[in-house]
Design a protein around this motif. Sequence first.
Motif, PDB file in Angstrom:
ATOM      1  N   GLU A 197      36.636 -21.007 -14.931  1.00  0.00           N
ATOM      2  CA  GLU A 197      35.990 -20.584 -13.693  1.00  0.00           C
ATOM      3  C   GLU A 197      35.304 -19.243 -13.934  1.00  0.00           C
ATOM      4  OE1 GLU A 197      38.636 -20.553 -10.379  1.00  0.00           O
ATOM      5  OE2 GLU A 197      39.037 -22.719 -10.481  1.00  0.00           O
ATOM      6  N   TYR A 198      34.218 -19.005 -13.219  1.00  0.00           N
ATOM      7  CA  TYR A 198      33.489 -17.762 -13.422  1.00  0.00           C
ATOM      8  C   TYR A 198      32.737 -17.358 -12.157  1.00  0.00           C
ATOM      9  CZ  TYR A 198      29.655 -21.104 -14.214  1.00  0.00           C
ATOM     10  OH  TYR A 198      28.744 -22.126 -14.089  1.00  0.00           O
ATOM     11  N   GLN A 199      32.473 -16.068 -12.059  1.00  0.00           N
ATOM     12  CA  GLN A 199      31.646 -15.545 -10.978  1.00  0.00           C
ATOM     13  C   GLN A 199      31.074 -14.198 -11.397  1.00  0.00           C
ATOM     14  OE1 GLN A 199      33.868 -14.933  -7.365  1.00  0.00           O
ATOM     15  NE2 GLN A 199      35.644 -14.112  -8.433  1.00  0.00           N
ATOM     16  N   ASP A 220      14.981 -10.866  -8.490  1.00  0.00           N
ATOM     17  CA  ASP A 220      16.020 -11.689  -7.869  1.00  0.00           C
ATOM     18  C   ASP A 220      17.392 -11.109  -8.171  1.00  0.00           C
ATOM     19  OD1 ASP A 220      14.244 -13.427  -6.772  1.00  0.00           O
ATOM     20  OD2 ASP A 220      14.621 -15.078  -8.177  1.00  0.00           O
ATOM     21  N   ARG A 221      18.165 -10.878  -7.120  1.00  0.00           N
ATOM     22  CA  ARG A 221      19.578 -10.527  -7.260  1.00  0.00           C
ATOM     23  C   ARG A 221      20.375 -11.778  -6.925  1.00  0.00           C
ATOM     24  NH1 ARG A 221      17.114  -5.892  -5.237  1.00  0.00           N
ATOM     25  NH2 ARG A 221      17.631  -3.964  -6.363  1.00  0.00           N
ATOM     26  N   VAL A 222      21.161 -12.240  -7.881  1.00  0.00           N
ATOM     27  CA  VAL A 222      21.809 -13.546  -7.769  1.00  0.00           C
ATOM     28  C   VAL A 222      23.326 -13.383  -7.817  1.00  0.00           C
ATOM     29  CG1 VAL A 222      21.963 -15.874  -8.715  1.00  0.00           C
ATOM     30  CG2 VAL A 222      19.843 -14.555  -9.017  1.00  0.00           C
ATOM     31  N   ILE A 223      23.998 -13.945  -6.832  1.00  0.00           N
ATOM     32  CA  ILE A 223      25.456 -14.092  -6.880  1.00  0.00           C
ATOM     33  C   ILE A 223      25.740 -15.485  -7.409  1.00  0.00           C
ATOM     34  CG2 ILE A 223      27.618 -14.075  -5.595  1.00  0.00           C
ATOM     35  CD1 ILE A 223      26.236 -11.355  -5.761  1.00  0.00           C
ATOM     36  N   ILE A 224      26.451 -15.561  -8.514  1.00  0.00           N
ATOM     37  CA  ILE A 224      26.679 -16.836  -9.187  1.00  0.00           C
ATOM     38  C   ILE A 224      28.172 -17.140  -9.226  1.00  0.00           C
ATOM     39  CG2 ILE A 224      26.766 -15.781 -11.483  1.00  0.00           C
ATOM     40  CD1 ILE A 224      25.332 -18.231 -12.572  1.00  0.00           C
ATOM     41  N   LYS A 225      28.511 -18.394  -9.017  1.00  0.00           N
ATOM     42  CA  LYS A 225      29.906 -18.827  -9.047  1.00  0.00           C
ATOM     43  C   LYS A 225      29.960 -20.245  -9.579  1.00  0.00           C
ATOM     44  CE  LYS A 225      34.049 -19.132  -6.122  1.00  0.00           C
ATOM     45  NZ  LYS A 225      34.587 -18.970  -4.749  1.00  0.00           N
ATOM     46  N   GLY A 226      30.927 -20.538 -10.457  1.00  0.00           N
ATOM     47  CA  GLY A 226      30.955 -21.882 -11.000  1.00  0.00           C
ATOM     48  C   GLY A 226      32.248 -22.245 -11.690  1.00  0.00           C
ATOM     49  N   ILE A 227      32.283 -23.493 -12.146  1.00  0.00           N
ATOM     50  CA  ILE A 227      33.420 -24.016 -12.898  1.00  0.00           C
ATOM     51  C   ILE A 227      32.863 -24.900 -14.019  1.00  0.00           C
ATOM     52  CG2 ILE A 227      33.664 -25.973 -11.289  1.00  0.00           C
ATOM     53  CD1 ILE A 227      36.682 -25.892 -11.875  1.00  0.00           C
ATOM     54  N   ARG A 241      29.634 -27.120 -12.737  1.00  0.00           N
ATOM     55  CA  ARG A 241      29.166 -27.033 -11.352  1.00  0.00           C
ATOM     56  C   ARG A 241      28.966 -25.566 -11.002  1.00  0.00           C
ATOM     57  NH1 ARG A 241      33.324 -31.002 -10.945  1.00  0.00           N
ATOM     58  NH2 ARG A 241      34.767 -29.530  -9.951  1.00  0.00           N
ATOM     59  N   GLU A 242      27.818 -25.260 -10.434  1.00  0.00           N
ATOM     60  CA  GLU A 242      27.443 -23.863 -10.255  1.00  0.00           C
ATOM     61  C   GLU A 242      26.712 -23.682  -8.930  1.00  0.00           C
ATOM     62  OE1 GLU A 242      26.265 -21.441 -13.878  1.00  0.00           O
ATOM     63  OE2 GLU A 242      24.320 -21.703 -12.898  1.00  0.00           O
ATOM     64  N   SER A 243      26.944 -22.541  -8.279  1.00  0.00           N
ATOM     65  CA  SER A 243      26.203 -22.215  -7.056  1.00  0.00           C
ATOM     66  C   SER A 243      25.518 -20.862  -7.234  1.00  0.00           C
ATOM     67  CB  SER A 243      27.139 -22.171  -5.843  1.00  0.00           C
ATOM     68  OG  SER A 243      28.069 -21.106  -5.954  1.00  0.00           O
ATOM     69  N   TRP A 244      24.317 -20.779  -6.685  1.00  0.00           N
ATOM     70  CA  TRP A 244      23.538 -19.536  -6.689  1.00  0.00           C
ATOM     71  C   TRP A 244      23.244 -19.133  -5.251  1.00  0.00           C
ATOM     72  CZ3 TRP A 244      19.219 -18.388 -10.698  1.00  0.00           C
ATOM     73  CH2 TRP A 244      19.673 -18.673 -11.989  1.00  0.00           C
ATOM     74  N   ASN A 245      23.384 -17.850  -4.964  1.00  0.00           N
ATOM     75  CA  ASN A 245      22.869 -17.286  -3.723  1.00  0.00           C
ATOM     76  C   ASN A 245      21.933 -16.150  -4.117  1.00  0.00           C
ATOM     77  OD1 ASN A 245      24.213 -18.491  -1.187  1.00  0.00           O
ATOM     78  ND2 ASN A 245      25.904 -18.252  -2.627  1.00  0.00           N
ATOM     79  N   GLU A 264      15.180 -16.061   0.321  1.00  0.00           N
ATOM     80  CA  GLU A 264      16.628 -16.310   0.316  1.00  0.00           C
ATOM     81  C   GLU A 264      16.839 -17.748  -0.157  1.00  0.00           C
ATOM     82  OE1 GLU A 264      17.974 -15.574   4.268  1.00  0.00           O
ATOM     83  OE2 GLU A 264      17.832 -13.390   4.078  1.00  0.00           O
ATOM     84  N   ILE A 265      17.595 -17.893  -1.237  1.00  0.00           N
ATOM     85  CA  ILE A 265      17.796 -19.209  -1.827  1.00  0.00           C
ATOM     86  C   ILE A 265      19.286 -19.504  -1.915  1.00  0.00           C
ATOM     87  CG2 ILE A 265      17.368 -20.679  -3.836  1.00  0.00           C
ATOM     88  CD1 ILE A 265      15.037 -18.793  -4.545  1.00  0.00           C
ATOM     89  N   ALA A 266      19.701 -20.633  -1.388  1.00  0.00           N
ATOM     90  CA  ALA A 266      21.069 -21.136  -1.552  1.00  0.00           C
ATOM     91  C   ALA A 266      20.953 -22.410  -2.376  1.00  0.00           C
ATOM     92  CB  ALA A 266      21.710 -21.424  -0.200  1.00  0.00           C
ATOM     93  N   TYR A 267      21.721 -22.464  -3.474  1.00  0.00           N
ATOM     94  CA  TYR A 267      21.428 -23.476  -4.488  1.00  0.00           C
ATOM     95  C   TYR A 267      22.712 -23.914  -5.170  1.00  0.00           C
ATOM     96  CZ  TYR A 267      19.066 -25.087  -8.845  1.00  0.00           C
ATOM     97  OH  TYR A 267      18.611 -25.792  -9.919  1.00  0.00           O
ATOM     98  N   THR A 268      22.913 -25.229  -5.303  1.00  0.00           N
ATOM     99  CA  THR A 268      24.057 -25.753  -6.049  1.00  0.00           C
ATOM    100  C   THR A 268      23.547 -26.709  -7.118  1.00  0.00           C
ATOM    101  OG1 THR A 268      24.398 -27.617  -4.539  1.00  0.00           O
ATOM    102  CG2 THR A 268      25.608 -25.573  -4.063  1.00  0.00           C
ATOM    103  N   GLN A 269      24.270 -26.758  -8.227  1.00  0.00           N
ATOM    104  CA  GLN A 269      23.833 -27.570  -9.352  1.00  0.00           C
ATOM    105  C   GLN A 269      25.028 -28.189 -10.063  1.00  0.00           C
ATOM    106  OE1 GLN A 269      20.714 -26.133 -12.290  1.00  0.00           O
ATOM    107  NE2 GLN A 269      22.553 -25.808 -13.487  1.00  0.00           N
TER     108      GLN A 269
END
Length: 280
Positions: A197-199, A220-227, A241-245, A264-269
């Motif tokens: 897991e990471y953020q 772009d300032r990105v908050i990233i979180k994933g597994i 699996r990763e999400s970007w805000n 403003e971008i909300a993004y999952t991958q």
Amino acid sequence: MKKTTAILLLSCAVLLAGSCSEGNRHVDLRFKYAPDMLLKYEQISKGSVRVIKADTLYSEEATNYHASVTQEVTRLLNDTTAEVREIGTWESTRPSEEDSTEMVTEERRVETLLHILPNGKIADFEVVDLPRRYRASYVKSYFEQGMPVFPSGERPIGYSWTQTTKVVLPEESMEASTTYEIKSLVRYAGYDCAVIEYQGNLVIPVDPIPDDSTRRQGLDRVIIKGIMYFGYKDGLIIEQRESWNVDGERRRLEEGEFVNFRVEIAYTQTYRLLSKETKS
């Protein structure tokens, strides 16, 4: 007697299993690329993009993509670094240039050549083919900041490490950092995997493109979180699996003057291995 022995052996196994903490297990995280290896992934992306001008919502749209990604190991350099040719293709829908009331679907393709060390570090990066209006510098910044570089040697469950990157901007310098933690070892999708897991945060400059008359640029300032499910025996990413805000600062040329706005971008991958084979 045989039944009693079996029960005693079973009870010993249960007790041993209970006393053996998962935290005592160790794993060596290494990519294990081999010549002519061919990996096929799918990448499913979903999100929304909001454009804000003068504190007013200017536009909002959903973005959904299903891409096919192929990685081919073309050769090994110095028996350690793998040269990997990655090709991603997906379909994109946009208004027609001839008639803006009609939507057209076109296939997009991006091809990159990567030199990847066993610990995951990108030693070299070259864009072979990129769609018009896409920024190679943006991809490069992501590779430098957002790709994990695994620690050396075997590491226990619960081990964490932080990667920090200095981002030099024209007027200031900033830091981007991401923390990774080995959460568990599991059997997933037919592979022995380390669950990581990471953020963290990324700071990605948006450089202007030469053929863009608006000279759009920003940060772009990105908050990233994933597994990530990393197949440690095979040395491959099995699923991620990763999400970007994203909070993006932008400016572009309008009628001879630069205008500031925000995105403003909300993004999952989801990035998932479909097959692994050797190219004949």
